[in-house]
Design an enzyme around this catalytic site. Sequence first.
Site, PDB file in Angstrom:
ATOM      1  N   LEU A   1       6.831  -8.032   1.071  1.00  0.00           N
ATOM      2  CA  LEU A   1       6.982  -6.351   0.866  1.00  0.00           C
ATOM      3  C   LEU A   1       5.492  -5.974   1.076  1.00  0.00           C
ATOM      4  O   LEU A   1       5.273  -4.775   1.575  1.00  0.00           O
ATOM      5  CB  LEU A   1       7.174  -6.559  -0.807  1.00  0.00           C
ATOM      6  CG  LEU A   1       6.974  -4.848  -1.324  1.00  0.00           C
ATOM      7  CD1 LEU A   1       7.907  -3.848  -0.507  1.00  0.00           C
ATOM      8  CD2 LEU A   1       7.165  -4.777  -2.841  1.00  0.00           C
ATOM      9  N   ARG A   2       4.305  -6.847   0.814  1.00  0.00           N
ATOM     10  CA  ARG A   2       3.053  -6.435   1.107  1.00  0.00           C
ATOM     11  C   ARG A   2       2.843  -6.155   2.468  1.00  0.00           C
ATOM     12  O   ARG A   2       2.375  -5.150   2.895  1.00  0.00           O
ATOM     13  CB  ARG A   2       2.161  -7.642   0.737  1.00  0.00           C
ATOM     14  CG  ARG A   2       0.804  -7.303   1.177  1.00  0.00           C
ATOM     15  CD  ARG A   2       0.219  -8.400   2.015  1.00  0.00           C
ATOM     16  NE  ARG A   2      -1.091  -7.836   2.691  1.00  0.00           N
ATOM     17  CZ  ARG A   2      -1.325  -7.741   3.871  1.00  0.00           C
ATOM     18  NH1 ARG A   2      -0.437  -7.945   4.718  1.00  0.00           N
ATOM     19  NH2 ARG A   2      -2.467  -7.442   4.547  1.00  0.00           N
TER      20      ARG A   2
END
Length: 144
Positions: A97-98
């Site tokens: 997600l980062r």
Amino acid sequence: MVYDVNVKRIKVQLCYLAQCQEVLRQMDPQTSGLTEKFAAERALHLAVECMIDIGSVMIDGFIMRDPGGYSDIVEILLDEKVISADVAETLKKHVQLRERLVRYYDKVTWTEIRPMLGDMELYTSFSEQVESYLKQELGADWLA
């Protein structure tokens, strides 16, 4: 063997991780406002950065193998028994997600973010496991 671990940096990052956790804990997963989404994105992003920074400092200080990227840092922490398999698995999802938050921030949706808001135990477990490893390797006075 004498290690040169930057425990001061780790302590600062653990405190910042706790702040990110507090922001995320206050988030209502049912909200859909722009301000809340931006706050959640930033807190999730910084939480991952904290955990990866801690991992990097530990890898350097304990002279573990060189990582090839963020996911590899998680693998090294798992291989070296700093973190558990459960923490590693969840952290890998947050690392993914980062990357989206950094590279494709305009495409990230609440649908992707909401499940991560339920992962509050990740931050507590990660911190506890790091502290336990440091105590084991450096002794009880690492906190001094």
